[in-house]
Design a protein around this motif. Structure first.
Motif, PDB file in Angstrom:
ATOM      1  N   UNK A 212      24.181   6.408 -16.997  1.00 55.06           N
ATOM      2  CA  UNK A 212      22.791   6.003 -16.784  1.00 55.06           C
ATOM      3  C   UNK A 212      22.594   5.449 -15.384  1.00 55.06           C
ATOM      4  N   UNK A 213      23.515   4.563 -14.950  1.00 56.16           N
ATOM      5  CA  UNK A 213      23.395   3.951 -13.629  1.00 56.16           C
ATOM      6  C   UNK A 213      23.471   5.018 -12.550  1.00 56.16           C
ATOM      7  N   UNK A 214      24.443   5.929 -12.693  1.00 53.31           N
ATOM      8  CA  UNK A 214      24.617   6.963 -11.666  1.00 53.31           C
ATOM      9  C   UNK A 214      23.375   7.845 -11.591  1.00 53.31           C
ATOM     10  N   UNK A 215      22.870   8.235 -12.746  1.00 57.00           N
ATOM     11  CA  UNK A 215      21.695   9.105 -12.753  1.00 57.00           C
ATOM     12  C   UNK A 215      20.522   8.417 -12.064  1.00 57.00           C
ATOM     13  N   UNK A 216      20.338   7.106 -12.369  1.00 61.97           N
ATOM     14  CA  UNK A 216      19.225   6.379 -11.757  1.00 61.97           C
ATOM     15  C   UNK A 216      19.423   6.309 -10.256  1.00 61.97           C
ATOM     16  N   UNK A 217      20.658   6.049  -9.816  1.00 57.21           N
ATOM     17  CA  UNK A 217      20.901   5.940  -8.380  1.00 57.21           C
ATOM     18  C   UNK A 217      20.657   7.274  -7.682  1.00 57.21           C
ATOM     19  N   UNK A 218      21.117   8.357  -8.316  1.00 58.43           N
ATOM     20  CA  UNK A 218      20.884   9.681  -7.718  1.00 58.43           C
ATOM     21  C   UNK A 218      19.389   9.914  -7.581  1.00 58.43           C
ATOM     22  N   UNK A 219      18.673   9.556  -8.614  1.00 54.83           N
ATOM     23  CA  UNK A 219      17.212   9.729  -8.559  1.00 54.83           C
ATOM     24  C   UNK A 219      16.622   8.933  -7.403  1.00 54.83           C
ATOM     25  N   UNK A 220      16.986   7.632  -7.318  1.00 54.34           N
ATOM     26  CA  UNK A 220      16.361   6.779  -6.311  1.00 54.34           C
ATOM     27  C   UNK A 220      16.753   7.184  -4.889  1.00 54.34           C
ATOM     28  N   UNK A 221      18.060   7.448  -4.705  1.00 55.35           N
ATOM     29  CA  UNK A 221      18.545   7.650  -3.341  1.00 55.35           C
ATOM     30  C   UNK A 221      18.290   9.060  -2.831  1.00 55.35           C
ATOM     31  N   UNK A 222      18.323  10.053  -3.732  1.00 60.98           N
ATOM     32  CA  UNK A 222      18.255  11.437  -3.251  1.00 60.98           C
ATOM     33  C   UNK A 222      16.955  12.113  -3.656  1.00 60.98           C
TER      34      UNK A 222
ATOM     35  N   UNK B 143       0.821  -1.201   0.000  1.00 59.19           N
ATOM     36  CA  UNK B 143       0.000   0.000   0.000  1.00 59.19           C
ATOM     37  C   UNK B 143       0.858   1.256   0.000  1.00 59.19           C
ATOM     38  N   UNK B 144       0.286   2.350   0.512  1.00 56.64           N
ATOM     39  CA  UNK B 144       0.999   3.618   0.505  1.00 56.64           C
ATOM     40  C   UNK B 144       0.665   4.406  -0.749  1.00 56.64           C
ATOM     41  N   UNK B 145       1.358   5.498  -0.923  1.00 57.75           N
ATOM     42  CA  UNK B 145       1.033   6.385  -2.038  1.00 57.75           C
ATOM     43  C   UNK B 145       1.443   5.760  -3.360  1.00 57.75           C
ATOM     44  N   UNK B 146       0.675   6.033  -4.384  1.00 61.09           N
ATOM     45  CA  UNK B 146       0.954   5.449  -5.696  1.00 61.09           C
ATOM     46  C   UNK B 146       2.194   6.069  -6.317  1.00 61.09           C
ATOM     47  N   UNK B 147       2.615   7.226  -5.774  1.00 55.80           N
ATOM     48  CA  UNK B 147       3.757   7.914  -6.392  1.00 55.80           C
ATOM     49  C   UNK B 147       5.061   7.187  -6.112  1.00 55.80           C
ATOM     50  N   UNK B 148       5.126   6.388  -5.038  1.00 60.89           N
ATOM     51  CA  UNK B 148       6.378   5.700  -4.726  1.00 60.89           C
ATOM     52  C   UNK B 148       6.767   4.700  -5.827  1.00 60.89           C
ATOM     53  N   UNK B 149       5.893   3.743  -6.184  1.00 56.24           N
ATOM     54  CA  UNK B 149       6.274   2.844  -7.278  1.00 56.24           C
ATOM     55  C   UNK B 149       6.463   3.580  -8.598  1.00 56.24           C
ATOM     56  N   UNK B 150       5.644   4.624  -8.840  1.00 53.16           N
ATOM     57  CA  UNK B 150       5.805   5.373 -10.080  1.00 53.16           C
ATOM     58  C   UNK B 150       7.169   6.044 -10.134  1.00 53.16           C
ATOM     59  N   UNK B 151       7.590   6.530  -8.955  1.00 52.37           N
ATOM     60  CA  UNK B 151       8.881   7.212  -8.928  1.00 52.37           C
ATOM     61  C   UNK B 151      10.022   6.223  -9.108  1.00 52.37           C
ATOM     62  N   UNK B 152       9.871   5.018  -8.549  1.00 54.77           N
ATOM     63  CA  UNK B 152      10.891   3.992  -8.776  1.00 54.77           C
ATOM     64  C   UNK B 152      10.966   3.672 -10.262  1.00 54.77           C
ATOM     65  N   UNK B 153       9.791   3.550 -10.890  1.00 55.11           N
ATOM     66  CA  UNK B 153       9.763   3.273 -12.328  1.00 55.11           C
ATOM     67  C   UNK B 153      10.399   4.426 -13.094  1.00 55.11           C
ATOM     68  N   UNK B 154      10.125   5.651 -12.631  1.00 58.13           N
ATOM     69  CA  UNK B 154      10.691   6.816 -13.312  1.00 58.13           C
ATOM     70  C   UNK B 154      12.207   6.790 -13.272  1.00 58.13           C
ATOM     71  N   UNK B 155      12.764   6.173 -12.201  1.00 59.86           N
ATOM     72  CA  UNK B 155      14.224   6.068 -12.094  1.00 59.86           C
ATOM     73  C   UNK B 155      14.816   5.392 -13.309  1.00 59.86           C
TER      74      UNK B 155
ATOM     75  N   UNK C 266      26.103   7.874  -1.516  1.00 62.30           N
ATOM     76  CA  UNK C 266      25.790   6.772  -0.603  1.00 62.30           C
ATOM     77  C   UNK C 266      26.203   7.130   0.819  1.00 62.30           C
ATOM     78  N   UNK C 267      27.461   7.681   0.930  1.00 63.57           N
ATOM     79  CA  UNK C 267      27.925   8.055   2.268  1.00 63.57           C
ATOM     80  C   UNK C 267      27.036   9.139   2.856  1.00 63.57           C
ATOM     81  N   UNK C 268      26.627  10.055   1.975  1.00 66.01           N
ATOM     82  CA  UNK C 268      25.750  11.115   2.447  1.00 66.01           C
ATOM     83  C   UNK C 268      24.457  10.551   3.013  1.00 66.01           C
ATOM     84  N   UNK C 269      23.907   9.588   2.285  1.00 63.41           N
ATOM     85  CA  UNK C 269      22.668   8.962   2.754  1.00 63.41           C
ATOM     86  C   UNK C 269      22.900   8.269   4.091  1.00 63.41           C
ATOM     87  N   UNK C 270      24.063   7.604   4.211  1.00 67.66           N
ATOM     88  CA  UNK C 270      24.381   6.922   5.468  1.00 67.66           C
ATOM     89  C   UNK C 270      24.487   7.919   6.608  1.00 67.66           C
TER      90      UNK C 270
END
Lengths: 440, 338
Positions: free
Chosen positions: A196-206, A160-172, B6-10
């Protein structure tokens, strides 16, 4: 010469004998039994002994299982019913009341009862999403888009939860692809993949956290959230099993290719991972997930226990899958590889068009065995306190109404597991028949 | 780039955790739920019912604490823990308190860095035998086969008891209580030994429970106690005095039925202090004046909780024994509310 011949032959039939029925002992039920069960005296003895054994076992189980205790609400009530049915004597029989009272719990655990439609819907949609993969000849190929969307629908329905979370993961994934396209216009292949990988990670993590919060504030569409703690019963087993199975196949293919790769580091990393995971019992990995990770992480970090278990079970299944697929790769004649090379295909094209379709086909029995094994291994999570069906039996037997019940609960659970595993096994046989096209 | 993110998140997670570790009671209030570790299923002590509601003697302690701190006995997230995961779950902060019939021992208190807040059940290891064996005392068990759970303190206690009394026995190792029931009923062993409360619960499930007796000897001390982490005494105080409030309520005759009447004010200053009409005990704990009243109303006083979950009117049928108030010859003795 002919004279001699005529002299030795005393009688010559000049009409056909009318067709007679085959002898009694070779047709019909008797013939079948004679051929299959009583062909020799040794077979006859074995048949009789086996029948006696089967009858003996059934004579114990069937009267026990057919028991008028469906409506009872406690073990003592069961015993009263059985005694009454037996004319005052203490009777012998199963106490099915516990299944009537607790089957919902065994299916859904502590999932809120007004939300049970969500896991049900999730698993029905799972069937829809799997159809284009499993029965590609019978359903429209357009359904494949739904299959791609399903990994985001599945967790949303369950947690459950907001629908934007899975959409945002997909957007990554979209963000990563976009970055890949932009960088690939100016730089090399490797660099753009990295971008591409870095951009996706930045999106997901930050970024995605803020975006989700903002969107959820603006347009609050969502389902009532359900905590991982409330997951239980077969729903938990199936969730863990499905995720591990679905994730382990592609990851296993990559690892198997990595292990046979010419690149030294890739090869040793793959070998190290596979041998390490295969060298460690699953229960150890689960303990790492449930206790060690807890100690390593800063106190108060909320790293979902089911997510931890999912990751560990997936890693475990992946290592086994990689070895099964490596077996399939090794079974392919060298000529197939050389043929692919001679056609001028590059590595990935050769894998996709020539090698993998054949290797996977050879590996089907092994792959399905691994699937079945993973699904059954999910019961191990009861040892770390998750309420899978076996974990729940402990709680149910601790209820003073049902304390002392053993066979009924475990029998029911075994039956449900059997249904799942047997269907998987039948499907694998169907698939083998359908793909049985060449190379006999 | 990737690493620094990653470190920042940590770091952010670490800071948040440091802030969160300020005080368990603030965490619980902020969360609006108490995370309480319980057993995955022990008859009478903790078990989910058909609707998934947890019930039992240990569960009642969790509910009382939740009622005292949050005002709602239902505001508990029950975390089922096994014998293997219970201590790490508490140490790592996954749960705020553990009420999982855990024996208070020196090493758990000192070495594992926990704080036991007081005993909620005095248990001890006992023996169950079939009546047909014709034994009336554990001292007559020379040469018996004994079903025993491996890797537990009961195994060591048993060896000690037989050695001290100069008797021999043959152990039949088993893994779980359910297995023990089956083995014992099948006659694989003459005697089954485990905690007396467990024996009583096991015997209650037998079809002919009258054919089996519990021997009078109790050969070990098993004080079962709720516990919290070391180092957060404010939280420890709240759990300790909630338990004491339940015990004291029984001593003063405060029950869930008469508590409304008594909390209007009585002639007994001790009851008044307990229920918050006199003094500032709640304030000292960092709670409001009604904290103990809510804790008692959650499931009744100690005696009511005992009677409802494991007492003589339940199938488990435990007598109060050591768990009676000190005035009645038991060991329950709450320090004064003053």
């Amino acid at each position: 010469m002919s004279g001699t011949h005529a002299h030795t032959v005393g009688f010559t039939r000049d009409t056909m004998i009318p067709q007679a029925d085959p002898p009694m002992t070779s047709v019909g039920a008797i013939g079948w039994a004679h051929k299959n069960l009583f062909s020799t005296w040794f077979n006859a003895i074995v048949t009789v002994a086996s029948l006696a054994l089967i009858f003996y076992v059934l004579a114990m189980i069937v009267p026990w299982a057919i028991s008028p205790t469906w409506e009872s609400s406690s073990l003592s009530e069961c015993r009263d019913i059985l005694a009454a049915a037996n004319g005052g004597e203490s009777g012998h029989g199963a106490c099915w009341g516990v299944i009537r009272e607790r089957w919902v719990q065994l299916m859904f655990g502590f999932y809120p009862s007004h939300l049970h439609w969500r896991p049900v819907a999730a698993f029905i949609l799972l069937g829809v999403a799997l159809a284009p993969v499993l029965f590609s000849d019978k359903v429209p190929a357009k359904l494949l888009y739904f299959t791609l969307a399903y990994p985001f629908i599945f967790p949303w329905l369950l947690w459950g939860g907001t629908i934007w979370a899975p959409l945002s993961v997909a957007a990554g994934f979209g963000v990563g692809y976009l970055a890949y396209r932009i960088v690939s216009a100016v730089a090399g292949d490797l660099l753009s993949v990295l971008a591409g990988v870095v951009a996706a990670l930045v999106w997901w993590l930050v970024l995605s956290g803020y975006v989700v919060d903002a969107l959820a504030g603006l347009i609050p569409i969502g389902l009532e959230p359900v905590q991982s703690r409330d997951f239980g019963g077969f729903m938990l087993s199936i969730t863990i099993g499905v995720v591990a199975i679905a994730a382990s196949l592609p990851l296993g293919v990559l690892l198997a290719l990595g292990r046979r790769s010419d690149l030294l580091i890739v090869r040793y990393l793959s070998v190290g991972f596979i041998e390490f995971i295969r060298g460690v019992p699953l229960i150890t990995l689960l303990f790492v997930a449930s206790t060690l990770l807890n100690i390593f992480m800063p106190p108060g970090t909320d790293f979902d226990i089911i997510l931890r278990v999912l990751i560990m079970v997936t890693l475990f299944a992946t290592a086994y899958m990689a070895e099964v697929i490596r077996g399939g790769l090794a079974a392919l004649p060298k000529g197939q590889y050389e043929g692919a090379d001679s056609l001028g295909l590059n590595y990935w094209q050769a894998q996709r068009l020539i090698i993998m379709p054949q290797a996977l086909k050879i590996s089907i029995p092994g792959i399905v065995s691994t699937f079945i094994g993973v699904f059954k291994d999910t019961t191990l999570v009861s040892i770390i306190g998750l309420m899978d069906p076996l974990g729940l039996t402990n709680g149910i037997r601790a209820d003073t109404n049902w304390n002392g019940i053993v066979w009924e609960l475990y029998g029911f659970i075994a039956l449900v597991f059997f249904v799942f595993c047997f269907s998987m096994s039948r499907y694998s046989m169907y698939l083998e028949r359908r793909l049985h096209t060449g190379r006999k | 780039m990737r690493k620094s993110v990653f470190l920042g998140a940590l770091t952010v997670a670490g800071l948040a955790a440091a802030a969160a570790a300020a005080g368990t009671v603030d965490d619980v209030k902020a969360r609006g739920k108490l995370n309480c570790g319980v057993a995955t299923g022990v008859p009478g002590f903790a078990a989910p019912d058909a609707n998934g509601e947890w019930e039992g003697f240990d569960v009642a302690v969790c509910r009382a604490v939740a009622a005292a701190v949050l005002g709602d006995p239902k505001a508990v997230e029950f975390v089922p823990t096994t014998g293997k995961t219970r201590f790490t779950a508490l140490a790592s902060g996954e749960i705020d308190m553990l009420a999982r019939n855990t024996t208070w021992t020196f090493s758990r208190d000192v070495d594992l860095k926990f704080e036991f807040v007081g005993v909620n059940y005095y248990d001890g290891q006992g023996f169950m035998v079939p009546k047909a064996l014709g034994v009336s005392s554990a001292k007559e068990l020379d040469g018996a086969t004994v079903c025993i759970q491996t890797g537990t303190t009961t195994e060591l206690n048993l060896a000690d008891f037989f050695r001290v009394n100069n008797m021999s026995y043959e152990p039949v190792p088993i893994e779980t209580n359910a297995e023990a029931q089956q083995q014992y009923l099948a006659g694989a062993c003459d005697v089954y030994t485990t905690d007396a409360s467990g024996l009583a619960a096991t015997r209650a499930t037998f079809e002919n429970s009258a054919d089996h007796i519990l021997l009078p000897e109790i050969i070990s001390k098993e004080p079962l106690a709720p516990l919290v982490r070391h180092g957060d005494s404010e939280w420890g105080d709240i759990v300790r005095w909630t338990l004491n409030a339940l015990i004291a309520a029984e001593e003063y005759g405060v029950t869930s039925t008469n508590i409304g009447e008594l909390s209007a004010g009585t002639d007994n200053p001790e009851i008044n202090r307990l229920l918050g009409t006199e003094g500032k005990l709640g304030e000292m704990l960092g709670l409001d004046a009604d904290w103990a009243k809510r804790a008692i109303m959650a499931g009744g006083n100690y005696g009511e909780i005992f009677a409802k979950n494991i007492g003589e009117s339940t199938p488990i049928g435990l007598a109060r024994g050591l768990n009676a108030q000190w005035k009645d010859g038991g060991l329950l003795y709450s320090p004064p509310f003053r």
